[in-house]
Design an enzyme around this catalytic site. Structure first.
Site, PDB file in Angstrom:
ATOM      1  N   GLU A  42      63.679 -19.935  20.579  1.00  0.00           N
ATOM      2  CA  GLU A  42      62.786 -21.084  20.483  1.00  0.00           C
ATOM      3  C   GLU A  42      62.477 -21.739  21.815  1.00  0.00           C
ATOM      4  O   GLU A  42      61.361 -22.151  22.076  1.00  0.00           O
ATOM      5  CB  GLU A  42      63.390 -22.119  19.513  1.00  0.00           C
ATOM      6  CG  GLU A  42      62.361 -23.043  18.872  1.00  0.00           C
ATOM      7  CD  GLU A  42      61.901 -24.184  19.749  1.00  0.00           C
ATOM      8  OE1 GLU A  42      60.786 -24.707  19.519  1.00  0.00           O
ATOM      9  OE2 GLU A  42      62.637 -24.577  20.675  1.00  0.00           O
ATOM     10  N   HIS A 103      67.919 -25.873  19.288  1.00  0.00           N
ATOM     11  CA  HIS A 103      66.466 -26.059  19.322  1.00  0.00           C
ATOM     12  C   HIS A 103      66.043 -26.113  20.795  1.00  0.00           C
ATOM     13  O   HIS A 103      66.225 -25.143  21.513  1.00  0.00           O
ATOM     14  CB  HIS A 103      66.144 -27.354  18.559  1.00  0.00           C
ATOM     15  CG  HIS A 103      64.736 -27.474  18.086  1.00  0.00           C
ATOM     16  ND1 HIS A 103      64.337 -28.406  17.152  1.00  0.00           N
ATOM     17  CD2 HIS A 103      63.613 -26.801  18.420  1.00  0.00           C
ATOM     18  CE1 HIS A 103      63.048 -28.293  16.919  1.00  0.00           C
ATOM     19  NE2 HIS A 103      62.583 -27.333  17.687  1.00  0.00           N
ATOM     20  N   HIS A 122      70.955 -29.077  15.505  1.00  0.00           N
ATOM     21  CA  HIS A 122      70.709 -29.632  14.169  1.00  0.00           C
ATOM     22  C   HIS A 122      71.805 -29.190  13.193  1.00  0.00           C
ATOM     23  O   HIS A 122      71.538 -28.451  12.243  1.00  0.00           O
ATOM     24  CB  HIS A 122      69.339 -29.197  13.642  1.00  0.00           C
ATOM     25  CG  HIS A 122      68.195 -29.614  14.509  1.00  0.00           C
ATOM     26  ND1 HIS A 122      67.837 -30.926  14.696  1.00  0.00           N
ATOM     27  CD2 HIS A 122      67.314 -28.878  15.235  1.00  0.00           C
ATOM     28  CE1 HIS A 122      66.796 -30.986  15.507  1.00  0.00           C
ATOM     29  NE2 HIS A 122      66.454 -29.758  15.848  1.00  0.00           N
ATOM     30  N   ASN A 156      63.342 -32.779  19.024  1.00  0.00           N
ATOM     31  CA  ASN A 156      62.757 -31.445  19.162  1.00  0.00           C
ATOM     32  C   ASN A 156      63.124 -30.833  20.511  1.00  0.00           C
ATOM     33  O   ASN A 156      63.633 -29.728  20.584  1.00  0.00           O
ATOM     34  CB  ASN A 156      61.238 -31.516  19.005  1.00  0.00           C
ATOM     35  CG  ASN A 156      60.570 -30.159  19.023  1.00  0.00           C
ATOM     36  OD1 ASN A 156      60.620 -29.443  20.020  1.00  0.00           O
ATOM     37  ND2 ASN A 156      59.935 -29.790  17.926  1.00  0.00           N
ATOM     38  N   ASN A 212      56.531 -32.829  20.904  1.00  0.00           N
ATOM     39  CA  ASN A 212      57.253 -31.561  20.878  1.00  0.00           C
ATOM     40  C   ASN A 212      57.854 -31.269  22.251  1.00  0.00           C
ATOM     41  O   ASN A 212      58.779 -31.933  22.663  1.00  0.00           O
ATOM     42  CB  ASN A 212      56.299 -30.457  20.399  1.00  0.00           C
ATOM     43  CG  ASN A 212      57.002 -29.210  19.944  1.00  0.00           C
ATOM     44  OD1 ASN A 212      57.675 -28.545  20.719  1.00  0.00           O
ATOM     45  ND2 ASN A 212      56.852 -28.853  18.676  1.00  0.00           N
ATOM     46  N   ASP A 257      53.662 -25.709  22.162  1.00  0.00           N
ATOM     47  CA  ASP A 257      55.030 -25.987  21.731  1.00  0.00           C
ATOM     48  C   ASP A 257      55.848 -26.435  22.952  1.00  0.00           C
ATOM     49  O   ASP A 257      55.627 -27.522  23.450  1.00  0.00           O
ATOM     50  CB  ASP A 257      55.609 -24.737  21.052  1.00  0.00           C
ATOM     51  CG  ASP A 257      56.774 -25.029  20.118  1.00  0.00           C
ATOM     52  OD1 ASP A 257      57.641 -25.827  20.499  1.00  0.00           O
ATOM     53  OD2 ASP A 257      56.826 -24.452  19.015  1.00  0.00           O
ATOM     54  N   ASN A 258      56.754 -25.628  23.432  1.00  0.00           N
ATOM     55  CA  ASN A 258      57.564 -26.027  24.585  1.00  0.00           C
ATOM     56  C   ASN A 258      56.797 -25.882  25.892  1.00  0.00           C
ATOM     57  O   ASN A 258      55.870 -25.065  26.005  1.00  0.00           O
ATOM     58  CB  ASN A 258      58.844 -25.188  24.628  1.00  0.00           C
ATOM     59  CG  ASN A 258      59.786 -25.541  23.500  1.00  0.00           C
ATOM     60  OD1 ASN A 258      60.196 -26.691  23.369  1.00  0.00           O
ATOM     61  ND2 ASN A 258      60.114 -24.572  22.664  1.00  0.00           N
TER      62      ASN A 258
END
Length: 343
Positions: A42, A103, A122, A156, A212, A257-258
């Site tokens: 991720e 994450h 998480h 996140n 994010n 996203d990232n």
């Protein structure tokens, strides 16, 4: 009237996640899937010396997983090697590996060259930030502490700004799934950025659909935040009191996203989701696509946005991260494989 409002919200939601978009492939000549990473990569961060950290095995509410019962892992790759391979990092005893669900990640190199790895975790559907100290000699992680706070309910991603301080994004306001659905459906801009240190914890930016990826400019003056549900990257100025003020926003035609920032050029690399509907409603016959963007000169009036890589999902599904080091590119995914490319 109610039907019209629902239909309008539904159409707006579909448009926001680019539910009808198909991606045109952009191939790179020298790429291969990284052996040993089978259930996600991720987020990725790379130290200045070329050591890359990869988080794997994320179980995220409403998202597909190829290994739902397997704990998450952290991998290391040395990008200075001719054929770099991913090696799982050992974590010190006493840390709860069984519930590990990593994450976003961020590295921090202290003045004495100590390396700290911050990992969003998480466990049991909660949000914590785990702080580790990295030992390069035996490629292991010593767990230092777990950070929990009421202002960090749905973290996140993070960007470390000290050995025990960071900025973090909360990607949703509601944790209850029906209310979360309503939050997304209505397009509520209730997510935020939090600054954390042992002495002070505070909200420093808000008004995002779904905050994010987060990162920092090489000179430390600006914080970059990806709003995945708004297809945008925000530039915020960082002040001496750690507060942030908005400078500008770059609109994209994909879901970023990232974010990874090249320490030498300042370029922003991001793994993106061309079609959010395919990511959320996973269909192996029509998998989510992958896309990598490179953003140059984001502070200028005309930033340059280049599509470096794009795939329909036949090779790589659901790209969430892209990180660059001296002509080598790593592309990570939410729940699929990881790609290594030589540019």
């Amino acid at each position: 009237l109610c039907v019209c409002l629902v239909n309008s919200a539904l159409l707006s939601c579909r448009a926001k996640i680019h539910a009808s978009r198909e991606v045109d492939p952009v191939e790179l000549p020298d790429c291969w899937l990284i052996k040993g990473i089978e259930s996600g990569s991720e987020d990725i961060d790379i130290l200045p010396n070329g050591l890359a950290f990869i988080s794997s095995g994320l179980k995220y509410p409403g998202m597909h997983s190829f290994a739902p019962d397997k704990p998450g892992e952290l991998f290391l790759m040395d990008l200075n090697e001719d054929n770099p391979r991913a090696v799982e990092l050992r974590i010190s005893r006493g840390f709860d590996l069984a519930s590990f669900n990593p994450h976003g990640i961020s590295t921090y190199v202290d003045k004495d060259d100590s390396v700290y790895l911050f990992v969003v975790n998480h466990p049991h559907h909660k949000s914590t930030v785990e702080v580790f100290k990295f030992s390069e000699d035996d490629r292991s992680l010593l767990h230092l502490k777990t950070v929990r706070h009421d202002l960090l309910p749905s973290v996140n991603d993070i960007i470390a700004v000290g050995p025990d301080s960071f900025y973090a994004t909360n990607d949703r306001y509601f944790s209850d799934f029906p209310l979360l659905f309503l939050e997304r459906f209505l397009g509520l801009t209730w997510t935020n950025v939090i600054y954390y240190s042992p002495k002070e914890v505070k909200e420093v930016a808000d008004g995002f659909y779904s905050a994010n990826g987060i990162n920092i400019s090489p000179d430390g003056k600006y914080i970059y935040v990806a709003d995945v549900m708004d297809s945008s990257v925000h530039v915020l100025e960082k002040h001496s009191d750690w507060n942030l003020t908005r400078v500008k926003m770059l609109q994209l035609d994909t879901l970023p996203d990232n974010l990874f920032v090249d320490p030498h050029t300042g370029d922003i690399w991001t793994g993106c989701h061309p079609n959010g509907m395919k990511l959320i409603h996973y269909n192996p016959e029509d998998p989510p696509a992958s896309e990598v963007l490179r953003i140059q000169d984001i502070l200028s009036e005309q930033p340059t946005v280049t599509r470096v890589y794009a795939d329909s999902g036949s090779v790589l599904q659901g790209s969430s991260a892209a990180a660059h080091y001296e002509g080598r590119l790593l592309v990570g995914t939410v729940f699929h494989r990881a790609l290594y490319c030589e540019l």
